[in-house]
Scaffold this active site. Structure first.
Site, mmCIF file in Angstrom:
data_model
loop_
_atom_site.group_PDB
_atom_site.id
_atom_site.type_symbol
_atom_site.label_atom_id
_atom_site.label_comp_id
_atom_site.label_asym_id
_atom_site.label_seq_id
_atom_site.Cartn_x
_atom_site.Cartn_y
_atom_site.Cartn_z
ATOM 1 N N LYS A 30 29.803 40.401 47.348
ATOM 2 C CA LYS A 30 28.459 40.108 47.846
ATOM 3 C C LYS A 30 28.385 38.782 48.607
ATOM 4 O O LYS A 30 27.580 38.647 49.518
ATOM 5 C CB LYS A 30 27.434 40.158 46.718
ATOM 6 C CG LYS A 30 27.333 38.913 45.890
ATOM 7 C CD LYS A 30 26.335 39.082 44.773
ATOM 8 C CE LYS A 30 26.656 38.142 43.628
ATOM 9 N NZ LYS A 30 26.707 36.722 43.972
ATOM 10 N N ARG A 105 18.896 34.338 38.633
ATOM 11 C CA ARG A 105 19.782 34.901 37.622
ATOM 12 C C ARG A 105 19.018 35.453 36.429
ATOM 13 O O ARG A 105 19.581 36.181 35.613
ATOM 14 C CB ARG A 105 20.744 33.819 37.090
ATOM 15 C CG ARG A 105 21.849 33.472 38.044
ATOM 16 C CD ARG A 105 22.834 32.526 37.361
ATOM 17 N NE ARG A 105 23.639 31.814 38.342
ATOM 18 C CZ ARG A 105 24.727 32.316 38.908
ATOM 19 N NH1 ARG A 105 25.152 33.520 38.586
ATOM 20 N NH2 ARG A 105 25.388 31.610 39.790
ATOM 21 N N ARG A 144 44.669 41.683 42.335
ATOM 22 C CA ARG A 144 44.816 40.844 43.527
ATOM 23 C C ARG A 144 46.024 39.908 43.414
ATOM 24 O O ARG A 144 46.217 39.268 42.378
ATOM 25 C CB ARG A 144 43.529 40.015 43.659
ATOM 26 C CG ARG A 144 43.272 39.445 45.005
ATOM 27 C CD ARG A 144 41.784 39.299 45.260
ATOM 28 N NE ARG A 144 41.097 38.498 44.242
ATOM 29 C CZ ARG A 144 39.760 38.452 44.129
ATOM 30 N NH1 ARG A 144 39.002 39.133 44.962
ATOM 31 N NH2 ARG A 144 39.209 37.727 43.185
ATOM 32 N N ARG A 177 45.984 34.439 41.073
ATOM 33 C CA ARG A 177 45.218 33.227 40.756
ATOM 34 C C ARG A 177 44.861 33.254 39.279
ATOM 35 O O ARG A 177 44.517 34.319 38.753
ATOM 36 C CB ARG A 177 43.931 33.171 41.577
ATOM 37 C CG ARG A 177 44.110 32.951 43.072
ATOM 38 C CD ARG A 177 42.769 32.704 43.725
ATOM 39 N NE ARG A 177 41.723 33.476 43.034
ATOM 40 C CZ ARG A 177 40.431 33.325 43.215
ATOM 41 N NH1 ARG A 177 39.989 32.431 44.053
ATOM 42 N NH2 ARG A 177 39.559 34.073 42.566
ATOM 43 N N ARG A 188 33.667 37.113 31.893
ATOM 44 C CA ARG A 188 32.726 36.777 32.978
ATOM 45 C C ARG A 188 31.896 38.002 33.369
ATOM 46 O O ARG A 188 30.694 37.897 33.597
ATOM 47 C CB ARG A 188 33.491 36.267 34.211
ATOM 48 C CG ARG A 188 33.858 34.800 34.117
ATOM 49 C CD ARG A 188 34.618 34.352 35.353
ATOM 50 N NE ARG A 188 33.778 34.331 36.544
ATOM 51 C CZ ARG A 188 34.228 34.471 37.786
ATOM 52 N NH1 ARG A 188 35.519 34.659 38.000
ATOM 53 N NH2 ARG A 188 33.409 34.426 38.806
#
Ligand SMILES: [Zn+2]
Length: 233
Positions: A30, A105, A144, A177, A188
């Protein structure tokens, strides 16, 4: 290496004249889409993280209050964030609308933002919700890998290199990462779901929520975002 294909036409098709809010889990793409939309319409792309950093850098009274909290790793209270948002959207560059990325949020923040928009004579916001299957999102993030030499991005599930662990272009070593590891990502995403579900329900009740299938390609998502923004009254 360019991943996103052709950039959307930079000329605005019309004035935005409203707030567009992007809601979506971390890693769903996003941020890029919000930036592209803001650029296309020539309006600011706003995030509370950037606002905090800017206020601190400029030494504003709000920044002076936020700085010690951030240095101690404490949460900046809602009241301060909301004051920052109120001051930011009064600036002239926001007069033709703006794009919010990662704010609001909570439902309380959304209600406050709704009042601010009304006070400033804006129409109701468009809220774009990036919907994606959590398992797919997990694969996208944890799969990734980045080349240590040229920065090329791979995904061991969706776009693997020809040779495992090696970049196709320069043979560089591919690394993950630390933030993309499953043990970091899973909590998260869970926290996001828990916090955002009521917000999604709130905007849906108001009839402002527009869903975008974030599993689609970057270009397809960009087209859908434009369709939503241009087609919502
Ligand atoms: Zn490479």
């Amino acid at each position: 290496m360019k991943m996103s294909g052709s950039a959307p036409d930079a000329r605005p098709s019309a004035k935005l004249d409203r707030a567009v809010i992007f809601l979506g889990p971390p890693g769903a793409g996003k941020g890029t889409q919000a930036q592209d939309l803001a650029r296309r319409y020539g309006v600011p792309h706003l995030s509370t993280g950037d606002m905090l950093r800017e206020n601190i850098a400029k030494g504003t009274p709000l920044g002076a209050k936020a700085k010690p909290l951030m240095e101690r790793g404490e949460l900046v209270p809602d009241s301060l964030v909301l004051k920052m948002v109120a001051a930011r959207i009064e600036r002239p560059d926001c007069s033709h609308g703006f794009v919010f990325d990662g704010f609001p949020r909570t439902v309380a923040q959304a209600q406050y933002l709704g009042e601010l928009l009304k006070q400033h004579g804006f129409r109701q916001p468009v809220v774009i919700h990036f919907a994606i299957d959590p398992a797919l999102l997990m694969r996208r993030i944890t799969g990734r890998r980045m080349c240590k030499v040229g920065g090329e991005i791979y995904n061991v599930f969706e776009r693997p290199p020809k040779l495992q662990g090696k970049c196709d272009y320069d043979g560089g070593e591919l690394e993950q990462r630390p933030d993309d590891r499953e043990e970091v990502v899973a909590p998260r995403l869970q926290a996001y779901q828990k916090q955002t579900a009521p917000l999604v329900a709130y905007y849906r009740r108001l009839g402002r929520l527009r869903e975008v299938d974030a599993a689609k390609s970057v270009d397809e998502v960009a087209r859908r975002v434009l369709e939503v923004v241009d087609g919502t009254r």
